[in-house]
Design a protein around this motif. Sequence first.
Motif, PDB file in Angstrom:
ATOM      1  N   VAL A  11      10.872  -4.510  10.742  1.00 32.10           N
ATOM      2  CA  VAL A  11      12.280  -4.379  10.298  1.00 32.10           C
ATOM      3  C   VAL A  11      13.008  -5.711  10.384  1.00 32.10           C
ATOM      4  CG1 VAL A  11      12.436  -1.926  10.893  1.00 32.10           C
ATOM      5  CG2 VAL A  11      12.980  -3.659  12.622  1.00 32.10           C
ATOM      6  N   PHE A  12      12.262  -6.805  10.379  1.00 35.28           N
ATOM      7  CA  PHE A  12      12.870  -8.113  10.620  1.00 35.28           C
ATOM      8  C   PHE A  12      13.932  -8.452   9.580  1.00 35.28           C
ATOM      9  CE2 PHE A  12      12.114 -12.849  11.534  1.00 35.28           C
ATOM     10  CZ  PHE A  12      12.943 -12.807  12.638  1.00 35.28           C
ATOM     11  N   GLY A  13      13.619  -8.197   8.315  1.00 35.89           N
ATOM     12  CA  GLY A  13      14.579  -8.484   7.256  1.00 35.89           C
ATOM     13  C   GLY A  13      15.872  -7.702   7.429  1.00 35.89           C
ATOM     14  N   GLU A  14      15.758  -6.419   7.760  1.00 35.25           N
ATOM     15  CA  GLU A  14      16.947  -5.590   7.970  1.00 35.25           C
ATOM     16  C   GLU A  14      17.747  -6.073   9.181  1.00 35.25           C
ATOM     17  OE1 GLU A  14      16.267  -1.163   7.276  1.00 35.25           O
ATOM     18  OE2 GLU A  14      14.192  -1.907   7.424  1.00 35.25           O
ATOM     19  N   LEU A  15      17.055  -6.487  10.221  1.00 34.03           N
ATOM     20  CA  LEU A  15      17.744  -6.970  11.418  1.00 34.03           C
ATOM     21  C   LEU A  15      18.560  -8.218  11.111  1.00 34.03           C
ATOM     22  CD1 LEU A  15      18.329  -6.950  14.456  1.00 34.03           C
ATOM     23  CD2 LEU A  15      16.130  -8.103  14.819  1.00 34.03           C
ATOM     24  N   LEU A  16      17.994  -9.115  10.307  1.00 37.26           N
ATOM     25  CA  LEU A  16      18.688 -10.361  10.002  1.00 37.26           C
ATOM     26  C   LEU A  16      19.876 -10.158   9.068  1.00 37.26           C
ATOM     27  CD1 LEU A  16      15.700 -12.861   9.637  1.00 37.26           C
ATOM     28  CD2 LEU A  16      17.258 -12.581  11.571  1.00 37.26           C
ATOM     29  N   GLU A  17      19.993  -9.001   8.475  1.00 35.30           N
ATOM     30  CA  GLU A  17      21.179  -8.705   7.662  1.00 35.30           C
ATOM     31  C   GLU A  17      22.376  -8.332   8.518  1.00 35.30           C
ATOM     32  OE1 GLU A  17      21.495  -9.164   4.361  1.00 35.30           O
ATOM     33  OE2 GLU A  17      19.507 -10.083   4.603  1.00 35.30           O
ATOM     34  N   GLU A  18      22.146  -8.020   9.782  1.00 32.42           N
ATOM     35  CA  GLU A  18      23.245  -7.707  10.686  1.00 32.42           C
ATOM     36  C   GLU A  18      23.982  -8.989  11.076  1.00 32.42           C
ATOM     37  OE1 GLU A  18      24.108  -4.629  11.579  1.00 32.42           O
ATOM     38  OE2 GLU A  18      22.421  -3.711  10.508  1.00 32.42           O
ATOM     39  N   ASP A  19      25.222  -8.849  11.506  1.00 33.30           N
ATOM     40  CA  ASP A  19      25.993  -9.989  11.999  1.00 33.30           C
ATOM     41  C   ASP A  19      25.563 -10.265  13.430  1.00 33.30           C
ATOM     42  OD1 ASP A  19      27.801 -12.042  12.187  1.00 33.30           O
ATOM     43  OD2 ASP A  19      29.515 -10.732  12.634  1.00 33.30           O
ATOM     44  N   VAL A  20      24.468 -11.023  13.557  1.00 29.47           N
ATOM     45  CA  VAL A  20      23.832 -11.225  14.845  1.00 29.47           C
ATOM     46  C   VAL A  20      23.078 -12.545  14.814  1.00 29.47           C
ATOM     47  CG1 VAL A  20      21.691 -10.048  14.217  1.00 29.47           C
ATOM     48  CG2 VAL A  20      22.420 -10.058  16.602  1.00 29.47           C
ATOM     49  N   GLN A  21      22.846 -13.126  15.975  1.00 28.34           N
ATOM     50  CA  GLN A  21      22.000 -14.317  16.096  1.00 28.34           C
ATOM     51  C   GLN A  21      20.875 -14.027  17.081  1.00 28.34           C
ATOM     52  OE1 GLN A  21      24.581 -17.500  17.372  1.00 28.34           O
ATOM     53  NE2 GLN A  21      25.525 -17.733  15.348  1.00 28.34           N
ATOM     54  N   LEU A  22      19.693 -14.627  16.833  1.00 27.29           N
ATOM     55  CA  LEU A  22      18.539 -14.451  17.713  1.00 27.29           C
ATOM     56  C   LEU A  22      18.159 -15.796  18.322  1.00 27.29           C
ATOM     57  CD1 LEU A  22      18.344 -11.849  15.872  1.00 27.29           C
ATOM     58  CD2 LEU A  22      15.876 -11.949  16.312  1.00 27.29           C
ATOM     59  N   ALA A  23      18.051 -15.825  19.652  1.00 28.50           N
ATOM     60  CA  ALA A  23      17.574 -16.999  20.383  1.00 28.50           C
ATOM     61  C   ALA A  23      16.200 -16.658  20.938  1.00 28.50           C
ATOM     62  CB  ALA A  23      18.541 -17.368  21.503  1.00 28.50           C
ATOM     63  N   VAL A  24      15.154 -17.294  20.392  1.00 24.48           N
ATOM     64  CA  VAL A  24      13.776 -16.883  20.670  1.00 24.48           C
ATOM     65  C   VAL A  24      13.015 -18.026  21.340  1.00 24.48           C
ATOM     66  CG1 VAL A  24      11.647 -15.954  19.691  1.00 24.48           C
ATOM     67  CG2 VAL A  24      13.857 -15.393  18.630  1.00 24.48           C
ATOM     68  N   LEU A  25      12.344 -17.703  22.438  1.00 19.70           N
ATOM     69  CA  LEU A  25      11.511 -18.663  23.162  1.00 19.70           C
ATOM     70  C   LEU A  25      10.179 -18.009  23.481  1.00 19.70           C
ATOM     71  CD1 LEU A  25      10.975 -21.245  24.911  1.00 19.70           C
ATOM     72  CD2 LEU A  25      12.158 -20.059  26.779  1.00 19.70           C
ATOM     73  N   GLY A  26       9.073 -18.665  23.115  1.00 26.13           N
ATOM     74  CA  GLY A  26       7.765 -18.111  23.451  1.00 26.13           C
ATOM     75  C   GLY A  26       6.679 -18.642  22.547  1.00 26.13           C
ATOM     76  N   SER A  27       5.477 -18.133  22.768  1.00 25.95           N
ATOM     77  CA  SER A  27       4.323 -18.499  21.951  1.00 25.95           C
ATOM     78  C   SER A  27       3.294 -17.393  22.079  1.00 25.95           C
ATOM     79  CB  SER A  27       3.733 -19.842  22.398  1.00 25.95           C
ATOM     80  OG  SER A  27       3.270 -19.745  23.737  1.00 25.95           O
ATOM     81  N   GLY A  28       2.299 -17.429  21.209  1.00 28.05           N
ATOM     82  CA  GLY A  28       1.264 -16.399  21.262  1.00 28.05           C
ATOM     83  C   GLY A  28       0.551 -16.282  19.942  1.00 28.05           C
ATOM     84  N   GLU A  29       0.415 -15.050  19.446  1.00 24.16           N
ATOM     85  CA  GLU A  29      -0.335 -14.814  18.218  1.00 24.16           C
ATOM     86  C   GLU A  29       0.347 -15.508  17.042  1.00 24.16           C
ATOM     87  OE1 GLU A  29      -1.133 -10.668  17.645  1.00 24.16           O
ATOM     88  OE2 GLU A  29      -1.732 -10.375  19.740  1.00 24.16           O
ATOM     89  N   TRP A  30      -0.488 -16.135  16.216  1.00 22.96           N
ATOM     90  CA  TRP A  30       0.016 -16.988  15.138  1.00 22.96           C
ATOM     91  C   TRP A  30       0.933 -16.213  14.205  1.00 22.96           C
ATOM     92  CZ3 TRP A  30      -0.232 -16.933   9.821  1.00 22.96           C
ATOM     93  CH2 TRP A  30       0.150 -18.111   9.167  1.00 22.96           C
ATOM     94  N   ALA A  31       0.588 -14.974  13.865  1.00 19.96           N
ATOM     95  CA  ALA A  31       1.371 -14.224  12.877  1.00 19.96           C
ATOM     96  C   ALA A  31       2.802 -14.020  13.360  1.00 19.96           C
ATOM     97  CB  ALA A  31       0.711 -12.867  12.613  1.00 19.96           C
ATOM     98  N   TYR A  32       2.990 -13.702  14.637  1.00 22.53           N
ATOM     99  CA  TYR A  32       4.332 -13.473  15.151  1.00 22.53           C
ATOM    100  C   TYR A  32       5.096 -14.783  15.301  1.00 22.53           C
ATOM    101  CZ  TYR A  32       2.394  -8.876  16.187  1.00 22.53           C
ATOM    102  OH  TYR A  32       1.800  -7.648  16.080  1.00 22.53           O
TER     103      TYR A  32
END
Length: 487
Positions: A313-334
């Motif tokens: 649901v990533f596309g739908e989530l980014l349509e919201e009035d919101v910001q994401l602060a993401v830190l991490g690493s792991g599987e290439w696809a994500y």
Amino acid sequence: MNVLFATSEAVPLAKSGGLADVAGALPKALRQAGTEARVILPKYDTIPWTLLQRFRKIDEFSVQLGWRTQYVGLLEGEVDGVVYYLIDNEFYFHRGGLYGYGDDPERFIFFSIAVLEAVRRMDIAWDVLHCHDWQTALIPFLLKRRYFADERLSSIRTMFTIHNLRYQGVFGKQEMMDLIGMGPEIFAWDGLEHDGAANCMKGGLLYADKLTTVSPTYAEEIKTEYYGEGLDGILRVRAGDLAGIVNGIDTELFDPMNDEAIAVPYLDSLARKRQNKLALQKELGLPQREDVPVIGIVSRFVEQKGFDLIDGVFGELLEEDVQLAVLGSGEWAYEQMFRSASHTRYDKISLWAGFNDGLARRIYAGSDMYLMPSQFEPCGLSQLLALRYRSVPIVRETGGLKDTVQPYNEYTGEGNGFSFASYNAHDMLFTIRRALHFYREPAAWEAIVRNGAGADYSWNRSARSYISLYEQLAPERKEKDSWPVTS
């Protein structure tokens, strides 16, 4: 009581995950509660030199590992008020990392045997050996099957804590027999055989006197086929010896009033917390808006952590009035999912690939919400850290997440976060939207944050639960200590 933690990692000496936080913080809490708790772990070459300078060699000896005779150096030192022992062998532990080597089974079988040999040579009479995860799961097995007649070891009781049942230490039968110097009898029904291989975790589950895991809900979940990772039958048999105790966090180490990594110290002031949000937005290149809710994510990018739900649901989530602060690493696809979005929707999301402790703290401090939609989560520390920094958790109801995050009820005013039960992407999205709705109701949001601030997330309560179990394991010492003194 004298308790020795046998672990493959412990903060601040060596860390790859949450096990290190537990093995570093719980002994401190136990000591404050009157239990003599010490820690033994490998002497990795990644241990900071400033800490290694506090250690001195107190013994050296050899152990037999199949046909091999291997050197063991035993070092002792004090860090943060806790006595640590290090098992030194450069062949096994001078590697540049903790895990991920082809001979990991041999490395940690060596460690397990070295721990038992070190214990039998120490002057301290240990009441309990507290073992953690597959890397030390053979210790209870070896204690009862190989060292059962040893006068120095026979009275010691064992506790085995499951931090993540998925990782079990599985390898070939012949290799196991070769390394521990025992024959095929160890693969009988009461032995180490599981699905045609040798299984270290099974040894701990069968032979430890007490079993614990890191939340009550996870203790129930792993007795089912879905969460039991093939060992649920054993866990059902041993249900009477299994307890779930929620992890705590080091509230001195993680203190928003005294955290040098964050921009503005605060505790219960949302106005001062919002200053940290503006600083975080500036650091990450996001538009500085005090009114927009920031969702923090600090995690390994693996399916267990629910990133397939976010992907759905990533596309739908980014349509919201919101910001994401993401830190991490792991599987290439994500990782690529977040990286691509950070280029095309740079006003909505910022990614820091890798790990940065200071930035992690600033995300906890600067985010309004913290997203953790795990497929399974034995306990989880991130949601506890989020609550400590007054960031409202959004979680899936599993394991320790269910035990520590209570969904907000707008009718009663109860609850410290938001949660969903079904492992479903749109259920997660609905829950996020519900959180965004209440964020825009200041009175409700302040109540949710205040509810989260009211709980005790320290190790104190958990330490008392562990001490109760230790006393069940060593009643003779408890009775001896309570005998009246006569002249």
